[in-house]
Structures are given as structure tokens and as C-alpha cells.
Design a protein around this motif. Structure first.
Motif, short mmCIF file in Angstrom:
data_model
loop_
_atom_site.label_atom_id
_atom_site.label_comp_id
_atom_site.label_asym_id
_atom_site.label_seq_id
_atom_site.Cartn_x
_atom_site.Cartn_y
_atom_site.Cartn_z
N ALA A 53 33.55 11.53 7.80
CA ALA A 53 32.32 11.52 8.61
C ALA A 53 32.17 10.19 9.34
O ALA A 53 31.79 10.16 10.52
CB ALA A 53 31.11 11.80 7.74
N ASN A 54 32.47 9.10 8.65
CA ASN A 54 32.39 7.78 9.30
C ASN A 54 33.39 7.68 10.45
O ASN A 54 33.08 7.14 11.51
CB ASN A 54 32.63 6.67 8.29
CG ASN A 54 31.44 6.44 7.40
OD1 ASN A 54 30.31 6.74 7.78
ND2 ASN A 54 31.67 5.93 6.21
N VAL A 55 34.61 8.18 10.24
CA VAL A 55 35.62 8.15 11.30
C VAL A 55 35.17 8.97 12.50
O VAL A 55 35.25 8.53 13.64
CB VAL A 55 36.98 8.68 10.76
CG1 VAL A 55 37.95 8.95 11.89
CG2 VAL A 55 37.57 7.69 9.76
N LEU A 56 34.68 10.18 12.24
CA LEU A 56 34.23 11.05 13.33
C LEU A 56 33.05 10.43 14.08
O LEU A 56 33.01 10.45 15.31
CB LEU A 56 33.86 12.42 12.79
CG LEU A 56 33.60 13.51 13.81
CD1 LEU A 56 34.82 13.71 14.71
CD2 LEU A 56 33.25 14.80 13.13
N ASN A 57 32.10 9.85 13.36
CA ASN A 57 30.96 9.19 14.01
C ASN A 57 31.42 8.01 14.85
O ASN A 57 30.90 7.78 15.94
CB ASN A 57 29.94 8.73 12.97
CG ASN A 57 29.16 9.89 12.40
OD1 ASN A 57 29.02 10.92 13.04
ND2 ASN A 57 28.66 9.71 11.19
N ARG A 58 32.41 7.28 14.37
CA ARG A 58 32.94 6.13 15.13
C ARG A 58 33.61 6.61 16.42
O ARG A 58 33.42 6.03 17.48
CB ARG A 58 33.93 5.37 14.25
CG ARG A 58 34.62 4.25 14.92
CD ARG A 58 33.78 3.01 14.91
NE ARG A 58 34.62 1.92 15.39
CZ ARG A 58 34.18 0.92 16.07
NH1 ARG A 58 32.89 0.82 16.30
NH2 ARG A 58 34.97 -0.02 16.48
N ILE A 59 34.39 7.69 16.31
CA ILE A 59 35.05 8.25 17.49
C ILE A 59 34.01 8.70 18.51
O ILE A 59 34.13 8.44 19.71
CB ILE A 59 35.98 9.41 17.09
CG1 ILE A 59 37.20 8.87 16.34
CG2 ILE A 59 36.43 10.20 18.31
CD1 ILE A 59 38.06 9.93 15.70
N LEU A 60 32.98 9.40 18.04
CA LEU A 60 31.93 9.87 18.95
C LEU A 60 31.18 8.71 19.57
O LEU A 60 30.81 8.75 20.75
CB LEU A 60 30.97 10.80 18.21
CG LEU A 60 31.57 12.14 17.76
CD1 LEU A 60 30.57 12.89 16.90
CD2 LEU A 60 31.97 12.96 18.96
N GLU A 61 30.95 7.66 18.79
CA GLU A 61 30.25 6.47 19.31
C GLU A 61 31.07 5.80 20.40
O GLU A 61 30.52 5.37 21.42
CB GLU A 61 30.02 5.49 18.15
CG GLU A 61 29.30 4.23 18.54
CD GLU A 61 29.16 3.30 17.35
OE1 GLU A 61 29.65 2.15 17.44
OE2 GLU A 61 28.59 3.73 16.34
#
Length: 71
Positions: A53-61
Motif C-alpha cells: 500500500a505504501n509503494v502504491l501510494n508513493r507511485i500515485l503521489e
């Protein structure tokens, strides 16, 4: 329902828009992270999900534009 309210009214009444957004999120998750968890224990699976989830949020950010007012 479509005949009575129109297509947009039907989408609002049936919750179609929410389902579409959730399906897009799940599709994005599967494309970036993968179909299944690799860990076997519950604690490790929880950690794996938190990291994913942290990786995906970082990518989206990183992909979201930041707007700055100039004038």
C-alpha cells in the motif's frame, strides 16, 4: 430505472460509480503489486499489504501533478 432517471441517475442510485472506482483501484493494485500475497502467516501478510500500500501510494503521489497559482 434508466428509463425513469436517465443513465446518470441510475449510476447514482445503484452505486455504479463507487463500484467502478473500487474496481479501478483493485486493477491498479494487481498490475503494480501482483495477484496474490507471497507470505504464509497472518502477521507477514499484514506487513506485505502495508508495504504494498505504501509503494502504491508513493507511485500515485509521484504521478499526480502539483498545481501552483502563478498570478
Amino acid at each position: 430505472c434508466i428509463a425513469e432517471r436517465g443513465r446518470m441517475g441510475w449510476q447514482r442510485a445503484s452505486g455504479y460509480n463507487d463500484r467502478a472506482l473500487i474496481e479501478a483501484d483493485i486493477s491498479r493494485w494487481k498490475r503494480v503489486i501482483g495477484d496474490g500475497l507471497r507470505s504464509q502467516t497472518d502477521e507477514r501478510q499484514a506487513t506485505e499489504v502495508a508495504i504494498a500500500a505504501n509503494v502504491l501510494n508513493r507511485i500515485l503521489e509521484l504521478g499526480c501533478p502539483k498545481y501552483v497559482r502563478v498570478a
